[in-house]
Design a protein around this motif. Sequence first.
Motif, PDB file in Angstrom:
ATOM      1  N   LEU A 128       0.839  -1.205   0.000  1.00  0.00           N
ATOM      2  CA  LEU A 128       0.000   0.000   0.000  1.00  0.00           C
ATOM      3  C   LEU A 128       0.867   1.244   0.000  1.00  0.00           C
ATOM      4  CD1 LEU A 128      -2.874   1.332   0.339  1.00  0.00           C
ATOM      5  CD2 LEU A 128      -2.395   1.327   2.797  1.00  0.00           C
ATOM      6  N   ILE A 129       0.540   2.171  -0.908  1.00  0.00           N
ATOM      7  CA  ILE A 129       1.152   3.503  -0.872  1.00  0.00           C
ATOM      8  C   ILE A 129       0.086   4.496  -0.431  1.00  0.00           C
ATOM      9  CG2 ILE A 129       2.193   5.379  -2.223  1.00  0.00           C
ATOM     10  CD1 ILE A 129       3.366   3.283  -4.080  1.00  0.00           C
ATOM     11  N   VAL A 130       0.398   5.247   0.611  1.00  0.00           N
ATOM     12  CA  VAL A 130      -0.537   6.255   1.122  1.00  0.00           C
ATOM     13  C   VAL A 130       0.024   7.648   0.883  1.00  0.00           C
ATOM     14  CG1 VAL A 130      -1.744   7.135   3.159  1.00  0.00           C
ATOM     15  CG2 VAL A 130      -1.287   4.690   2.970  1.00  0.00           C
ATOM     16  N   TYR A 131      -0.667   8.455   0.100  1.00  0.00           N
ATOM     17  CA  TYR A 131      -0.316   9.870  -0.034  1.00  0.00           C
ATOM     18  C   TYR A 131      -1.036  10.624   1.077  1.00  0.00           C
ATOM     19  CZ  TYR A 131       1.902   8.896  -4.492  1.00  0.00           C
ATOM     20  OH  TYR A 131       2.744   8.407  -5.461  1.00  0.00           O
ATOM     21  N   MET A 132      -0.242  11.122   2.006  1.00  0.00           N
ATOM     22  CA  MET A 132      -0.842  11.821   3.150  1.00  0.00           C
ATOM     23  C   MET A 132      -0.654  13.326   2.968  1.00  0.00           C
ATOM     24  SD  MET A 132      -0.259  11.065   7.209  1.00  0.00           S
ATOM     25  CE  MET A 132      -1.366  11.760   8.458  1.00  0.00           C
ATOM     26  N   VAL A 133      -1.735  14.073   3.105  1.00  0.00           N
ATOM     27  CA  VAL A 133      -1.663  15.534   2.993  1.00  0.00           C
ATOM     28  C   VAL A 133      -0.487  16.019   3.851  1.00  0.00           C
ATOM     29  CG1 VAL A 133      -2.879  17.705   3.418  1.00  0.00           C
ATOM     30  CG2 VAL A 133      -4.133  15.701   2.590  1.00  0.00           C
ATOM     31  N   LYS A 134       0.464  16.749   3.224  1.00  0.00           N
ATOM     32  CA  LYS A 134       1.747  17.040   3.865  1.00  0.00           C
ATOM     33  C   LYS A 134       1.599  17.672   5.251  1.00  0.00           C
ATOM     34  CE  LYS A 134       5.411  18.619   1.442  1.00  0.00           C
ATOM     35  NZ  LYS A 134       6.053  19.701   0.641  1.00  0.00           N
ATOM     36  N   VAL A 135       0.755  18.682   5.336  1.00  0.00           N
ATOM     37  CA  VAL A 135       0.598  19.395   6.612  1.00  0.00           C
ATOM     38  C   VAL A 135       0.084  18.439   7.684  1.00  0.00           C
ATOM     39  CG1 VAL A 135      -1.703  20.243   5.972  1.00  0.00           C
ATOM     40  CG2 VAL A 135      -0.424  21.419   7.740  1.00  0.00           C
ATOM     41  N   SER A 136      -0.743  17.508   7.261  1.00  0.00           N
ATOM     42  CA  SER A 136      -1.294  16.527   8.194  1.00  0.00           C
ATOM     43  C   SER A 136      -0.215  15.545   8.658  1.00  0.00           C
ATOM     44  CB  SER A 136      -2.452  15.797   7.499  1.00  0.00           C
ATOM     45  OG  SER A 136      -3.156  15.014   8.392  1.00  0.00           O
ATOM     46  N   SER A 137       0.664  15.120   7.740  1.00  0.00           N
ATOM     47  CA  SER A 137       1.732  14.178   8.110  1.00  0.00           C
ATOM     48  C   SER A 137       2.720  14.831   9.066  1.00  0.00           C
ATOM     49  CB  SER A 137       2.454  13.645   6.873  1.00  0.00           C
ATOM     50  OG  SER A 137       3.304  14.630   6.327  1.00  0.00           O
TER      51      SER A 137
END
Lengths: 455, 455
Positions: free
Chosen positions: A159-168
């Motif tokens: 699984l690749i998860v793109y996480m909203v940068k500010v959230s990560s």
Amino acid sequence: MKEKIPTRIYLTEEEMPKFWYNLRADMKDKPEPMLHPGTLKPVTADDLAPVFCKSVIDQELDETTRLVPIPEAIQDFYRAYRPSPLIRAYYLEKALGTPAEIYYKFEGTNTSGSHKLNSAGPQAYFAKEAGLTSLTTETGAGQWGTAMAMACAFYDLKLIVYMVKVSSEQKPYRKALIETYGAHLIPSPSNTTESGKKILASDPNTGGSLGCAISEAIETAVKTDKCRYVLGSVLNHVLLHQSVIGLEAKTALDRYGIKPDIIIGCAGGGSNLGGLLSPFMGDKLAGKSNTRFIAVEPASCPSFTRGRFAYDFGDTAKTTPLIKMKTLGNGFIPSANHAGGLRYHGMNSTLSKLHNDGFLEARAETQTDVFDAAIRFMKVEGILPAPESSHAIKAAIDEALVCKKTGEKKVILFGLSGTGFFDMTAFASYSDKTMNDYIPTDADLERGFATIPSI
Amino acid sequence: MKEKIPTRIYLTEEEMPKFWYNLRADMKDKPEPMLHPGTLKPVTADDLAPVFCKSVIDQELDETTRLVPIPEAIQDFYRAYRPSPLIRAYYLEKALGTPAEIYYKFEGTNTSGSHKLNSAGPQAYFAKEAGLTSLTTETGAGQWGTAMAMACAFYDLKLIVYMVKVSSEQKPYRKALIETYGAHLIPSPSNTTESGKKILASDPNTGGSLGCAISEAIETAVKTDKCRYVLGSVLNHVLLHQSVIGLEAKTALDRYGIKPDIIIGCAGGGSNLGGLLSPFMGDKLAGKSNTRFIAVEPASCPSFTRGRFAYDFGDTAKTTPLIKMKTLGNGFIPSANHAGGLRYHGMNSTLSKLHNDGFLEARAETQTDVFDAAIRFMKVEGILPAPESSHAIKAAIDEALVCKKTGEKKVILFGLSGTGFFDMTAFASYSDKTMNDYIPTDADLERGFATIPSI
């Protein structure tokens, strides 16, 4: 004599749903079809095949099958953490001094912390069954990313998860949890995709957005072998999977002969509210009940209450099919809000249609009012609610207080979709009184509406 | 034909315990009495009266009442979050390929994240009933502090929590949760007490310890009007309250005619293990079963496996009564370990006695081995375990693998005492391979033993 209703009602395994309920089959006026953005014709299964896996596409396009069998393997997955409890809010009722009966369906007892696992499991299973080896997705607040990471660990998929940068950056522990389950997490926008690069080129310091993360996840899925994309909300197959929430709640209430007068849920993309209300709305559409349904959204991202009912893209890069929905415009940027799961410009098409046709009410609440309600709730009911779920608590308390004034003994059911363990900065900012309650101006909204395609 | 055992067994409200079980009443050889450190005579209720509230003292000193009625108001509190599920680990069994049946009692579905709420509720209730207005306590990892904050919010009592300083810095979200529930949190050592000032004077940069935080909390309770101190582990009244874990588990297993061959729990002060094993140990002492009991502790703080069975103080300032227990010495400083709830020099006197008399086995495990087991567990069972609870998982897996070799179909029951939502730095350090597995040398232990009083 009326049977004493326990504080927590659990179904037995035998009582757990064997079928998902497809609300669209019981709607006389169905939601408009998704359109192909090039041809403006209804999308076909073939159009969607590069992005989603086949079983999911079939469910997305199926408007006629009322009861969709839950494969035995997915029932097995559900048994790993379900049934979720239906809780009678005796303590909250007492604290409010209301004659109303308040119930909530609590979806936060699993490790993902929310209802998202109800669709993550099926989507991972269907991918595995189709012979895929990997999936991509995006996550904002992180609940969906965690749920998919858990489901992919269970079914042994990459699984690749793109996480909203500010959230990560704001939620390093949420990130660590997703990675602990073995997923590969990429802050978005990133240099791994063309859409990410484009956004970074125009704004190198952007914190990202859900719409942008969706674009990146779809792009990667399409260009990777034996890989597809999965989405945790907005689409109708997600609502189908989430109908387990409403089906379980209805079975539990039926056991005691309880009919809800008001059903409340928070709404971001609509998966939790749509799942909870489905079977009850089916009864209403069939003329069997007069239940009121209330969607609660943040005042900072008011797609139901201030949005347009129009065809719009689901993402900022305008790569998705066009969906007829309540939307603030794919280019609308909501102000920061701790309910990250509710920061989406659009809304599920079925719920949008129901709202437009007068079957579903909606209201918008500011952060501070929502957290006031959350604190009131958690001190007596014990449960730390997610900021998203707290929107439903706010409306439930308000309705219970109306009953206090009128003396009516209404039955209120709300969805407590998740827990706030990874949202303590939000609670701290509430305590510090540094919470912002920004409400978009009409001018802000106009800028968003300008990004809605005219078709 | 054997009935199919569900994945999750929940008791009905009617089946929930109406009595706590006092294991000491069924022990022929009882634990030694606590001694007054001045007179070296058994402590009396009067000796304890300035520190604890009366109901709790009566329970602490009562070695003969087998079944102690749970007040209706506390049953009401328990119904806010109990019963906890007893889970059949079908997925773990399959992943291990073991013929063993594995069950776990999961105490982490409440917001405090652990079993601690089972004693926090009663202790807050008894304080309220006695007309007190405030309580003090200490917390290390934070579970107990959260549980007490929740209980005091429920019963409208003020609470001061002395949180081990290094822990309050490492776990800002845990701190925020405790404060959100309305408790006043003070990092320990602090300048609010004489014992805190003394420690700060000798070592201004100390990160604090549980023993030191206990000293500060007791001192503040004693000098404050209508205030008492509450403790979340070690003492026998805490084990009494925690017997709800074992009683619920036993009722659930009895429903299906299941008798555990091996019962496993992690052990810090002993509250979770003691609560789980109580009714089963009662059966064993009565000659009704041959169940094996296993305590699992961190190799960095091995009170059972390498400690002395001796009278020692419960705190570093040597203000508590003397307790006959397995101890590493009140001055023993365990190395950093992510299982903060297991970093205590001593052990509950009843469990210490049972271990000394051969009824309870014990083993010590290193962090890395424990986290290996945790990851294995969470990927198939879905639940993110607390580092503390993961010690029990490690032993359960090991015992299941023994069964795989021998082909024996043993029934293993372990306590999953809590969740790891506030321990993500620990999981991240495991992923980064930066985890330390320090085991104290004999010389380290000797330094600790030297602080045990000779009486």
